[in-house]
Design a protein around this motif. Structure first.
Motif, mmCIF file in Angstrom:
data_model
loop_
_atom_site.group_PDB
_atom_site.id
_atom_site.type_symbol
_atom_site.label_atom_id
_atom_site.label_comp_id
_atom_site.label_asym_id
_atom_site.label_seq_id
_atom_site.Cartn_x
_atom_site.Cartn_y
_atom_site.Cartn_z
ATOM 1 N N PRO A 132 0.830 -1.203 0.000
ATOM 2 C CA PRO A 132 0.000 0.000 0.000
ATOM 3 C C PRO A 132 0.865 1.254 0.000
ATOM 4 C CG PRO A 132 0.202 -0.846 2.232
ATOM 5 C CD PRO A 132 1.018 -1.764 1.343
ATOM 6 N N SER A 133 0.434 2.273 -0.707
ATOM 7 C CA SER A 133 1.156 3.542 -0.696
ATOM 8 C C SER A 133 0.170 4.667 -0.925
ATOM 9 C CB SER A 133 2.246 3.563 -1.770
ATOM 10 O OG SER A 133 1.683 3.398 -3.055
ATOM 11 N N ALA A 134 0.527 5.856 -0.444
ATOM 12 C CA ALA A 134 -0.342 7.016 -0.577
ATOM 13 C C ALA A 134 -0.180 7.643 -1.955
ATOM 14 C CB ALA A 134 -0.031 8.035 0.508
ATOM 15 N N GLY A 135 -1.276 7.878 -2.626
ATOM 16 C CA GLY A 135 -1.235 8.526 -3.923
ATOM 17 C C GLY A 135 -1.152 10.030 -3.798
ATOM 18 N N GLU A 136 -1.122 10.714 -4.945
ATOM 19 C CA GLU A 136 -1.027 12.175 -4.944
ATOM 20 C C GLU A 136 -2.239 12.817 -4.286
ATOM 21 O OE1 GLU A 136 -0.405 13.443 -8.921
ATOM 22 O OE2 GLU A 136 1.599 12.535 -9.091
ATOM 23 N N ASP A 137 -3.377 12.143 -4.325
ATOM 24 C CA ASP A 137 -4.592 12.692 -3.706
ATOM 25 C C ASP A 137 -4.706 12.339 -2.235
ATOM 26 O OD1 ASP A 137 -5.016 10.004 -3.893
ATOM 27 O OD2 ASP A 137 -6.844 10.122 -5.092
#
Length: 315
Positions: free
Chosen positions: A153-158
């Motif tokens: 899992p990783s945080a997107g630009e949004d």
């Protein structure tokens, strides 16, 4: 040397793509198992394990597979699953491991692949390199031909968290060391001896007086491309003072180093540019091209430095 440790450009690309957290595993890697990190580290939940267990790998080993799963795929922490072990050579800690991989996003869309567009070029990493995180865990104890899934899992630009899933396939395993034609060195230089794994040691000739100029002596001539001063390299290296005292060695860490030739001492930039990938090079570097009168760490001011460098990759 202040060199950033890595398994090379490939390892960095893998780690950056997955944003791996470096979880470690205590369990074995029997077929279809899911790694279980140590108790003090992020542990996949039952839902994470189930999500990755539901991924279906379609396609024969040796060619790009397709991943099929119920979208959207989601895990809370990096989670791995050994799909199948291979029947080739065993993978050992510190070995060069050549990987093929294909990425899919949480919706099931293919993002990228080492097999894409007919390139079919695997990427080399070092098993045990901390940059690989959970990839180390799932591949430990496996063999060439092994296939493994890694979901992260990783945080997107949004700001929303999204999961990427990757299928790894081990294409080959080998050693990180120079390979090529031996070169007879000039008389009067330190004598280099290699152990069975390729780690160098040196013997300093009696009465050795280093030159005020940079000495560049190839010991093995590799057949790869010529290195330019603008490139980054993956190398194994050891450094000594002229009394034979070792002050640094990537061999002792069991992981090659990666660095830009624009970010090291001038003796490295000048000495390695123009050499070929696969070569082993003896460098005798005067203080003016090293750490000068100030020195650094255990390196005294005004010290001449001796290095043996195996050039493994250039990019």
């Amino acid at each position: 040397m202040n060199l950033r440790l890595s398994a090379g450009a490939a390892a960095l690309a893998l780690a950056a793509a997955l944003a791996l957290t470096g979880c470690s595993s205590d369990d074995d890697t029997a077929a279809s198992s899911t790694s279980t990190p140590a108790a003090d580290e992020a542990t996949p939940t039952a839902q994470d394990v189930a999500a990755l267990a539901g991924v279906r790998v379609e396609g024969d080993p040796g060619s790009e597979p397709t991943l099929a799963f119920d979208a959207p795929l989601s895990v809370s922490v990096p989670t791995t699953r050994l799909v199948s072990d291979g029947t080739g050579d065993a993978l050992t800690d510190g070995a060069r491991v050549d990987l093929h991989y294909v990425f899919f996003d949480a919706s099931g869309e293919r993002v990228g692949s080492t097999w894409q567009e007919g390139n079919n070029t695997s990427e080399a990493v070092t098993l045990g390199d901390p940059n690989l995180g959970v990839i180390n865990d799932v591949l430990e104890g496996t063999h060439v031909g092994a296939r493994a899934l890694v979901a992260n899992p990783s945080a997107g630009e949004d700001g929303e968290t999204t999961t990427t899933v990757m299928l790894l396939e081990v294409a080959s395993v080998g050693e990180w060391r120079a390979q090529g034609e031996p070169v007879t060195p000039a008389a009067g230089l330190p004598t280099v001896t290699l152990d069975d794994n390729g780690k160098p040691s040196i013997a300093i000739p009696e009465g050795f007086e280093p030159s005020d100029d940079l000495v560049v002596q190839p010991l093995i001539k590799g057949s790869g491309a010529e290195v330019t001063a603008e490139q980054s390299l993956t190398v194994h290296y050891t450094g000594w003072l002229t009394d034979g005292t070792q002050f640094d060695s990537s061999w002792d860490r069991n992981v090659p180093a990666t660095f830009s030739l624009q970010q090291v001492i001038p003796g490295w930039t000048q000495g390695l540019a123009g050499q070929t990938v696969g070569s082993q090079v003896l460098l005798v570097i005067p203080a003016s091209l090293g750490y000068g009168d100030a020195g650094q760490g255990s390196i005294p001011g005004g010290a001449t430095l001796i290095f043996v460098v195996d050039i493994l990759q250039a990019f």
